[in-house]
Design a protein around this motif. Structure first.
Motif, PDB file in Angstrom:
ATOM      1  N   LEU A   1       0.834  -1.202   0.000  1.00  0.00           N
ATOM      2  CA  LEU A   1       0.000   0.000   0.000  1.00  0.00           C
ATOM      3  C   LEU A   1       0.871   1.254   0.000  1.00  0.00           C
ATOM      4  CD1 LEU A   1      -2.782  -1.090   2.512  1.00  0.00           C
ATOM      5  CD2 LEU A   1      -3.172  -0.364   0.149  1.00  0.00           C
ATOM      6  N   TYR A   2       1.914   1.230   0.802  1.00  0.00           N
ATOM      7  CA  TYR A   2       2.807   2.388   0.879  1.00  0.00           C
ATOM      8  C   TYR A   2       3.576   2.564  -0.431  1.00  0.00           C
ATOM      9  CZ  TYR A   2       5.922   5.782   3.096  1.00  0.00           C
ATOM     10  OH  TYR A   2       6.616   6.928   3.432  1.00  0.00           O
ATOM     11  N   ARG A   3       3.931   1.450  -1.075  1.00  0.00           N
ATOM     12  CA  ARG A   3       4.607   1.547  -2.376  1.00  0.00           C
ATOM     13  C   ARG A   3       3.704   2.265  -3.383  1.00  0.00           C
ATOM     14  NH1 ARG A   3       4.459   0.207  -7.155  1.00  0.00           N
ATOM     15  NH2 ARG A   3       2.500  -0.930  -6.825  1.00  0.00           N
ATOM     16  N   GLN A   4       2.415   1.915  -3.386  1.00  0.00           N
ATOM     17  CA  GLN A   4       1.497   2.568  -4.309  1.00  0.00           C
ATOM     18  C   GLN A   4       1.381   4.064  -4.011  1.00  0.00           C
ATOM     19  OE1 GLN A   4      -2.292   0.557  -4.695  1.00  0.00           O
ATOM     20  NE2 GLN A   4      -1.339  -1.460  -4.908  1.00  0.00           N
ATOM     21  N   ILE A   5       1.375   4.406  -2.728  1.00  0.00           N
ATOM     22  CA  ILE A   5       1.264   5.813  -2.348  1.00  0.00           C
ATOM     23  C   ILE A   5       2.524   6.583  -2.725  1.00  0.00           C
ATOM     24  CG2 ILE A   5       1.106   7.367  -0.354  1.00  0.00           C
ATOM     25  CD1 ILE A   5      -0.640   5.141   0.980  1.00  0.00           C
ATOM     26  N   GLN A   6       3.686   5.999  -2.474  1.00  0.00           N
ATOM     27  CA  GLN A   6       4.955   6.695  -2.686  1.00  0.00           C
ATOM     28  C   GLN A   6       5.426   6.656  -4.140  1.00  0.00           C
ATOM     29  OE1 GLN A   6       4.888   8.456   0.333  1.00  0.00           O
ATOM     30  NE2 GLN A   6       7.079   8.394  -0.048  1.00  0.00           N
ATOM     31  N   HIS A   7       5.397   5.489  -4.742  1.00  0.00           N
ATOM     32  CA  HIS A   7       5.970   5.341  -6.087  1.00  0.00           C
ATOM     33  C   HIS A   7       4.940   5.572  -7.195  1.00  0.00           C
ATOM     34  CE1 HIS A   7       9.969   4.027  -4.864  1.00  0.00           C
ATOM     35  NE2 HIS A   7       9.410   3.223  -3.980  1.00  0.00           N
ATOM     36  N   ASP A   8       3.762   4.978  -7.044  1.00  0.00           N
ATOM     37  CA  ASP A   8       2.734   5.149  -8.073  1.00  0.00           C
ATOM     38  C   ASP A   8       1.988   6.475  -7.915  1.00  0.00           C
ATOM     39  OD1 ASP A   8       3.483   2.641  -8.832  1.00  0.00           O
ATOM     40  OD2 ASP A   8       1.710   1.627  -8.045  1.00  0.00           O
TER      41      ASP A   8
END
Length: 323
Positions: free
Chosen positions: A279-286
């Protein structure tokens, strides 16, 4: 915390940080597993809480990992690569004597002498006082492991604690370490006692602390049971988790909820952590406006509650009615 905001014993201004302070504060948690507050004003961040706890348990001190979850920590690094005193895990779980960690030495002692009073894990070092320009002196003095009556109790000694920014994270990580230690010793989780020399709130955070206290006092407080750490948790478990953490942090991989639940070989307890990291990857990277709702749906209710109050992209997925 109320004492430090409304009835401080002292006003201090250490290194330009004006704060209100109370000396000699202590509290006890009879159920340390309930380590997260469910308060809208507090906006607890379970992604960072788990990341920091794993960073400690792995004995790391690199800024690369922890700085991704808390960029403000970069200002405490003297070389831009490592952290010093605040890298408690490096002190506790890194090599200390003939290649063995302090944690290993203490757990071995307690396995052989269950009633020992010597199970103390020191963190703060007098050497930290030698360099007065050191930006990162350990706030944690040490952790005292005390097995009694089939339970592992722990006393945490802090030289100082920021009650707004530091206390929540410290209690979360240290009780995770306590539960991990209990598993290694074959004991049930006992009480957690937290003692502070200088308990303080910086003046610029006092209003936020007041709002948190007002919410907690108004009740009823939302609460969710926190699950127990699996009894087979071992150093290899932490290593396995951090392989997935790095892949997501560096945006090399992306996972669906189904992939996490069926293909990673992780216990459901630890699957929750990987769900948070994705979830954090989607928020930060995507940089999405709305995260994948299936990931939120797969979270335990308490973690879902926290994520939707902390991150707008999670709230948007929930508001979209997909759950």
């Amino acid at each position: 915390m109320q004492l430090a905001t409304k009835e401080p014993e002292h006003r201090i201004d250490a290194r330009g940080n004006a704060a209100r302070e109370v000396i000699g504060v202590s509290f006890r948690l009879n159920n340390p597993r309930q380590r997260l507050p469910y308060l809208v004003e507090r906006k607890a961040n379970p992604v960072f809480q788990f990341a920091e706890a794993l960073w400690y348990l792995a004995g790391r001190r690199d800024l690369e990992m922890i700085g991704y979850y808390a960029p403000s920590m970069r200002s405490y690094s003297a070389d831009g690569i490592h952290l010093g005193g605040s890298a408690y895990g490096h002190t506790l779980f890194g090599p200390a004597h003939k290649g063995r960690s302090r944690f290993d030495l203490v757990t071995e002692l307690l396995l052989n002498e269950p009633d020992s009073k010597r199970g103390y894990l020191p963190v703060f070092s007098p050497a930290e006082l030698a360099d007065r320009s050191n930006p990162d002196v350990a706030c944690l003095a040490g952790l005292h492991l005390l097995p009694r009556d089939g339970h592992l109790n722990m006393v945490c000694n802090m030289r100082a604690n920021d009650l707004d920014c530091g206390l929540l994270s410290d209690v979360f990580s240290f009780t995770m370490i306590q539960e991990y230690a209990a598993i290694q010793l074959g004991l049930r989780l006992g009480t957690y006692t937290h003692t502070i020399g200088s308990a303080h709130v910086n003046d610029h955070n006092a209003e936020r602390v007041r709002r948190v206290l007002d919410e907690a006092a108004s009740g009823p407080v939302v609460n969710f049971p926190f699950p127990a750490m699996p009894l087979d948790t071992a150093p290899t478990t932490i290593e396995h988790l951090l392989v997935h953490e790095e892949a997501l942090r560096t945006n090399e991989l992306r996972y669906t909820a189904q992939h996490i639940q069926t293909r990673l070989g992780l216990h459901p307890y630890w699957q929750q952590v990987v769900l948070l990291f994705e979830l954090y990857r989607q928020i930060q990277h995507d940089q999405v406006d709305t995260v994948d709702p299936a990931l939120l749906h797969a979270l335990d209710p308490g973690l879902r509650w926290l994520m939707t109050r902390k991150w707008p992209a999670c709230a948007a997925a929930l508001d979209g009615g997909a759950l």
